[in-house]
Design a protein around this motif. Structure first.
Motif, mmCIF file in Angstrom:
data_model
loop_
_atom_site.group_PDB
_atom_site.id
_atom_site.type_symbol
_atom_site.label_atom_id
_atom_site.label_comp_id
_atom_site.label_asym_id
_atom_site.label_seq_id
_atom_site.Cartn_x
_atom_site.Cartn_y
_atom_site.Cartn_z
ATOM 1 N N GLN A 97 71.412 118.074 99.255
ATOM 2 C CA GLN A 97 72.358 116.982 99.451
ATOM 3 C C GLN A 97 73.804 117.435 99.303
ATOM 4 O O GLN A 97 74.728 116.626 99.420
ATOM 5 N N ARG A 98 74.001 118.711 99.032
ATOM 6 C CA ARG A 98 75.338 119.299 98.885
ATOM 7 C C ARG A 98 76.132 118.624 97.766
ATOM 8 O O ARG A 98 77.332 118.381 97.886
ATOM 9 N N GLU A 99 75.425 118.305 96.663
ATOM 10 C CA GLU A 99 76.080 117.787 95.470
ATOM 11 C C GLU A 99 75.867 118.784 94.339
ATOM 12 O O GLU A 99 74.728 119.174 94.048
ATOM 13 N N LEU A 100 76.941 119.193 93.688
ATOM 14 C CA LEU A 100 76.853 120.226 92.666
ATOM 15 C C LEU A 100 76.232 119.652 91.390
ATOM 16 O O LEU A 100 76.717 118.663 90.829
ATOM 17 N N LEU A 101 75.155 120.296 90.948
ATOM 18 C CA LEU A 101 74.405 119.852 89.773
ATOM 19 C C LEU A 101 73.947 121.085 89.015
ATOM 20 O O LEU A 101 73.474 122.045 89.613
ATOM 21 N N TRP A 102 74.104 121.060 87.682
ATOM 22 C CA TRP A 102 73.752 122.214 86.847
ATOM 23 C C TRP A 102 72.924 121.736 85.660
ATOM 24 O O TRP A 102 73.296 120.765 84.998
ATOM 25 N N ARG A 103 71.814 122.428 85.405
ATOM 26 C CA ARG A 103 70.955 122.047 84.292
ATOM 27 C C ARG A 103 71.464 122.663 82.992
ATOM 28 O O ARG A 103 71.748 123.865 82.923
ATOM 29 N N LEU A 104 71.563 121.831 81.964
ATOM 30 C CA LEU A 104 71.961 122.272 80.625
ATOM 31 C C LEU A 104 70.764 122.171 79.679
ATOM 32 O O LEU A 104 69.790 121.478 79.965
ATOM 33 N N PRO A 105 70.825 122.848 78.540
ATOM 34 C CA PRO A 105 69.641 122.959 77.671
ATOM 35 C C PRO A 105 69.197 121.631 77.062
ATOM 36 O O PRO A 105 70.016 120.823 76.626
ATOM 37 N N LEU A 106 67.882 121.439 77.033
ATOM 38 C CA LEU A 106 67.274 120.333 76.298
ATOM 39 C C LEU A 106 65.851 120.724 75.927
ATOM 40 O O LEU A 106 65.056 121.098 76.792
ATOM 41 N N ASN A 107 65.558 120.658 74.634
ATOM 42 C CA ASN A 107 64.218 120.901 74.114
ATOM 43 C C ASN A 107 63.830 119.751 73.199
ATOM 44 O O ASN A 107 64.677 118.947 72.780
#
Length: 428
Positions: A337-347
């Motif tokens: 979709q050309r949307e910038l998304l970044w995964r950050l830590p979660l436990n």
């Protein structure tokens, strides 16, 4: 003389232009030309910058010309060629109906977020969203609002606690999109939006400059509402419910205080150590509701933490999930979709990162910004309330939802970044 400026995309470099090579759009007798290269991600960014350049030149109407405009290039240009109030006009090169709908939806999301706080408050937000969705799918939408002290009766203590100090009552809006009209149809997904229509910080009061943009703190609610609108336009045929957790976080003698303890509907107790960590308090009610209706997919969106913005900047949204497969699928969808998304830590252990001696958990850590890992700790707080230990749950901390001033890519105000990814996730 034409009332629109023609805009071309070209892969042919010119060596004779008086314009600098770094200039996104080169002006000539025929109009504006955007010279692009081989890297499409760089091309889209340059095209969006060209849109901003033309807006800054005072141009308010353009016509995209030629065969090199695919839908994503046109959308990138659209995002740049947008003033704060979305007055600019575009004649599309192709895919006109799809792009018109996308631009109209994005404009509606931005308008909601940009509205001044004397016009956007819990009941007006709920009304605007209800009217929009009813207009889009009149035969498939039902709406319910739980307002003021009704929240106590319904056990929605987070929303009520945060919003009770305002003259404008807090509420939880539930919009049920059920195209089958079968009242027993399974709820495939619940979208949950943080709808803090103004955030003073409460007794943990913000500075004046920090409070100025806090009309945008309902950006999560606007984004998920826009995502549902877009998904319906794209042919969504599953039952999806939209839950907006709406309140004004203000101060008077009835406002919640540091040291207060909230008991939620599932009997979890939360000590308040920061009244400016209010978004997670209202979203907890939405997550509990999603569990009550046995939703298979749960997505929440919120302008939740400054820590997320520190981590990913203002061009990205941050994604949190303990469901690795779902998270990876969502990152792939965002790229498409050309949307910038970044995964950050979660436990799972992030649930215990805000300890309290007096309750099951605190709502933050008693230090500025919630201390190190503040965005993950906020997501960990939400994880305590997510059904099935977080399986099937996505949390978007939408750092890219609002810019306090214009830059090379976006005008001042809301961006609507994220609504396409969430809609596509519903449709997959």
């Amino acid at each position: 003389m034409s009332s629109t400026v023609s805009v071309f995309v070209s892969t042919k470099k010119t060596e004779q232009s008086a314009w600098k090579a770094s200039t996104p759009a080169v002006m000539g007798e025929q109009g504006a030309t955007i010279f692009i290269g081989d890297n499409e991600a760089d091309n889209l960014r340059k095209i969006q910058k060209a849109g901003r350049q033309l807006d800054n030149l005072g141009i308010n109407a353009v016509k995209l010309m030629g065969d090199d405009w695919d839908i994503e290039r046109q959308w990138a240009f659209s995002n740049g060629f947008t003033d704060t109030l979305t007055k600019n006009q575009i004649e599309w090169a192709s895919d006109a109906e799809t792009l018109r709908q996308m631009r109209d939806t994005a404009a509606w999301v931005r308008k909601l977020i940009n509205l001044p706080p004397n016009e956007i408050y819990p009941e007006s937000l709920a009304q605007m969203v209800s009217e929009k969705l009813t207009a889009v799918a009149p035969d498939a939408i039902t709406v319910r609002s739980i307002v003021g002290d009704e929240l106590i009766q319904d056990g929605r203590m987070g929303i009520h606690t945060v919003g009770r100090a305002s003259e404008r009552p807090p509420l939880m809006l539930v919009v049920d999109y059920n195209p089958s009209k079968n009242k027993d149809a399974e709820v495939e997904a619940v979208l949950i939006g943080k709808g803090i229509t103004f955030d003073s910080g409460g007794y943990s009061i913000k500075s004046s400059e920090g409070m100025l943009a806090m009309k945008c703190d309902m950006g999560g609610a606007a984004t998920v509402a826009g995502a549902l609108v877009h998904a319906i336009h794209q042919g969504l045929n599953k039952r999806v419910q939209l839950v907006l957790c709406c309140a004004e976080n203000l101060i008077d003698g009835s406002a919640y205080k540091l040291g207060d303890i909230i008991t939620y509907k599932d009997q979890q107790t939360v000590e308040i150590v920061n009244t400016d960590a209010e978004g997670r308090l209202v979203l907890a009610d939405g997550l509990l509701y999603a569990g009550e209706v046995n939703a298979k997919l749960i997505i929440d969106a919120a302008t939740l933490t400054g820590a997320a913005q520190v981590a990913v900047g203002t061009d990205y949204n941050a994604l949190f999930s303990v469901d690795d497969k779902l998270a990876q699928e969502t990152l792939t969808i965002a790229e498409q979709q050309r949307e910038l998304l970044w995964r950050l830590p979660l436990n799972q252990w992030h649930k215990d990162n805000c300890p309290s001696a007096f309750a099951d958990t605190a709502n933050s850590r008693p230090q500025k910004g919630g201390g190190s890992g503040g965005a993950s700790n906020a997501a960990g707080f939400l994880l305590r309330f997510a059904p099935n230990n977080g399986a099937g749950w996505l949390h978007f901390d939408i750092a890219g939802a609002y810019h306090g001033s214009a830059n090379g890519l976006w005008p001042t105000g809301a961006t609507a970044l994220g609504f396409r990814t969430i809609a596509a996730t519903l449709l997959k």
